[in-house]
Design a protein around this motif. Structure first.
Motif, PDB file in Angstrom:
ATOM      1  N   GLU A  30       0.825  -1.218   0.000  1.00 58.28           N
ATOM      2  CA  GLU A  30       0.000   0.000   0.000  1.00 58.28           C
ATOM      3  C   GLU A  30       0.853   1.259   0.000  1.00 58.28           C
ATOM      4  O   GLU A  30       0.477   2.270  -0.581  1.00 58.28           O
ATOM      5  CB  GLU A  30      -0.918   0.025   1.231  1.00 58.28           C
ATOM      6  N   LYS A  31       2.013   1.186   0.659  1.00 61.32           N
ATOM      7  CA  LYS A  31       2.927   2.330   0.722  1.00 61.32           C
ATOM      8  C   LYS A  31       3.752   2.476  -0.556  1.00 61.32           C
ATOM      9  O   LYS A  31       4.562   3.390  -0.669  1.00 61.32           O
ATOM     10  CB  LYS A  31       3.870   2.203   1.932  1.00 61.32           C
ATOM     11  N   GLY A  32       3.578   1.559  -1.489  1.00 56.07           N
ATOM     12  CA  GLY A  32       4.294   1.639  -2.758  1.00 56.07           C
ATOM     13  C   GLY A  32       5.713   1.088  -2.713  1.00 56.07           C
ATOM     14  O   GLY A  32       6.484   1.295  -3.650  1.00 56.07           O
ATOM     15  N   LEU A  33       6.041   0.384  -1.647  1.00 59.87           N
ATOM     16  CA  LEU A  33       7.387  -0.169  -1.528  1.00 59.87           C
ATOM     17  C   LEU A  33       7.537  -1.498  -2.266  1.00 59.87           C
ATOM     18  O   LEU A  33       8.631  -1.862  -2.676  1.00 59.87           O
ATOM     19  CB  LEU A  33       7.753  -0.346  -0.054  1.00 59.87           C
ATOM     20  N   LEU A  34       6.443  -2.216  -2.408  1.00 61.67           N
ATOM     21  CA  LEU A  34       6.427  -3.484  -3.134  1.00 61.67           C
ATOM     22  C   LEU A  34       5.365  -3.392  -4.220  1.00 61.67           C
ATOM     23  O   LEU A  34       4.312  -2.792  -4.003  1.00 61.67           O
ATOM     24  CB  LEU A  34       6.096  -4.648  -2.193  1.00 61.67           C
ATOM     25  N   ASN A  35       5.662  -3.993  -5.369  1.00 65.86           N
ATOM     26  CA  ASN A  35       4.726  -3.940  -6.491  1.00 65.86           C
ATOM     27  C   ASN A  35       4.562  -5.316  -7.128  1.00 65.86           C
ATOM     28  O   ASN A  35       5.095  -5.575  -8.208  1.00 65.86           O
ATOM     29  CB  ASN A  35       5.221  -2.930  -7.535  1.00 65.86           C
ATOM     30  N   PRO A  36       3.835  -6.199  -6.457  1.00 66.21           N
ATOM     31  CA  PRO A  36       3.667  -7.537  -7.028  1.00 66.21           C
ATOM     32  C   PRO A  36       2.747  -7.501  -8.250  1.00 66.21           C
ATOM     33  O   PRO A  36       1.916  -6.608  -8.398  1.00 66.21           O
ATOM     34  CB  PRO A  36       3.013  -8.314  -5.889  1.00 66.21           C
ATOM     35  N   SER A  37       2.945  -8.484  -9.101  1.00 63.43           N
ATOM     36  CA  SER A  37       1.991  -8.648 -10.198  1.00 63.43           C
ATOM     37  C   SER A  37       0.816  -9.456  -9.653  1.00 63.43           C
ATOM     38  O   SER A  37       0.841  -9.914  -8.511  1.00 63.43           O
ATOM     39  CB  SER A  37       2.661  -9.355 -11.382  1.00 63.43           C
ATOM     40  N   ARG A  38      -0.201  -9.602 -10.449  1.00 61.71           N
ATOM     41  CA  ARG A  38      -1.401 -10.319 -10.004  1.00 61.71           C
ATOM     42  C   ARG A  38      -1.716 -11.452 -10.972  1.00 61.71           C
ATOM     43  O   ARG A  38      -1.520 -11.351 -12.174  1.00 61.71           O
ATOM     44  CB  ARG A  38      -2.601  -9.365  -9.971  1.00 61.71           C
ATOM     45  N   ASN A  39      -2.231 -12.508 -10.364  1.00 62.94           N
ATOM     46  CA  ASN A  39      -2.787 -13.618 -11.128  1.00 62.94           C
ATOM     47  C   ASN A  39      -4.154 -13.853 -10.515  1.00 62.94           C
ATOM     48  O   ASN A  39      -4.279 -14.568  -9.525  1.00 62.94           O
ATOM     49  CB  ASN A  39      -1.894 -14.856 -11.023  1.00 62.94           C
ATOM     50  N   GLY A  40      -5.156 -13.173 -11.056  1.00 60.25           N
ATOM     51  CA  GLY A  40      -6.475 -13.196 -10.440  1.00 60.25           C
ATOM     52  C   GLY A  40      -6.401 -12.435  -9.129  1.00 60.25           C
ATOM     53  O   GLY A  40      -5.980 -11.294  -9.080  1.00 60.25           O
ATOM     54  N   GLN A  41      -6.762 -13.082  -8.042  1.00 59.09           N
ATOM     55  CA  GLN A  41      -6.705 -12.464  -6.717  1.00 59.09           C
ATOM     56  C   GLN A  41      -5.336 -12.628  -6.052  1.00 59.09           C
ATOM     57  O   GLN A  41      -5.058 -11.996  -5.045  1.00 59.09           O
ATOM     58  CB  GLN A  41      -7.778 -13.089  -5.803  1.00 59.09           C
ATOM     59  N   SER A  42      -4.517 -13.492  -6.604  1.00 59.89           N
ATOM     60  CA  SER A  42      -3.222 -13.809  -5.984  1.00 59.89           C
ATOM     61  C   SER A  42      -2.163 -12.777  -6.350  1.00 59.89           C
ATOM     62  O   SER A  42      -2.067 -12.339  -7.494  1.00 59.89           O
ATOM     63  CB  SER A  42      -2.731 -15.179  -6.439  1.00 59.89           C
ATOM     64  N   ARG A  43      -1.360 -12.435  -5.350  1.00 59.44           N
ATOM     65  CA  ARG A  43      -0.210 -11.566  -5.568  1.00 59.44           C
ATOM     66  C   ARG A  43       0.978 -12.457  -5.918  1.00 59.44           C
ATOM     67  O   ARG A  43       1.239 -13.452  -5.251  1.00 59.44           O
ATOM     68  CB  ARG A  43       0.103 -10.780  -4.293  1.00 59.44           C
ATOM     69  N   ILE A  44       1.726 -12.036  -6.917  1.00 53.81           N
ATOM     70  CA  ILE A  44       2.919 -12.762  -7.332  1.00 53.81           C
ATOM     71  C   ILE A  44       4.110 -11.809  -7.144  1.00 53.81           C
ATOM     72  O   ILE A  44       4.216 -10.788  -7.806  1.00 53.81           O
ATOM     73  CB  ILE A  44       2.852 -13.210  -8.812  1.00 53.81           C
TER      74      ILE A  44
END
Length: 132
Positions: A30-44
């Motif tokens: 939320e703070k923008g420190l991590l930017n995972p990709s998404r696969n549906g609802q899952s964070r990658i």
């Protein structure tokens, strides 16, 4: 036989590896420190996200704010073969600043403890004077 490096991580894998909650990881996201990709609802999460998380947690242990950690992390440039000297020097400077701040706080605490000792001694003497 060569060992392949893992290319992605789930939020629960990272939480278990770093002994933190998934909520903590989502907070950093939320703070923008991590930017995972998404696969549906899952964070990658990528290996770069894992490294950033490790650096965030290290900064936290060193007493750095999230903003200070962000500044250092954003300086990283994997294209540099020079070991990211500027990033390392910035981190050294932040560590030195934090050390100086803690030394100042320690002096303030020592003064306050002495003032408390003095006040307690005066009050104890006052009670003894009233009792006699």
């Amino acid at each position: 036989m060569t060992t392949k490096k893992k290319q992605s991580y789930s939020i629960s894998e990272l939480a278990a590896e770093f002994d933190i909650t998934t909520r903590t990881i989502r907070f950093y996201e939320e703070k923008g420190l991590l930017n995972p990709s998404r696969n549906g609802q899952s964070r990658i999460y990528s290996p770069a996200d894992r490294t950033k998380l490790r650096l965030i947690l290290r900064g936290k242990r060193l007493g750095l704010s999230l903003e200070e950690s962000r500044d250092v992390i954003e300086m990283y440039d994997p294209a540099h073969d020079h070991g990211n000297k500027k990033q390392i020097q910035t981190l050294i400077d932040k560590i030195r600043d934090k050390r100086q701040q803690l030394r100042h706080q320690l002096q303030d605490i020592e003064v306050l403890l002495q003032e408390l000792d003095d006040a307690e001694a005066r009050l104890t003497d006052a009670i003894k004077d009233k009792a006699s």
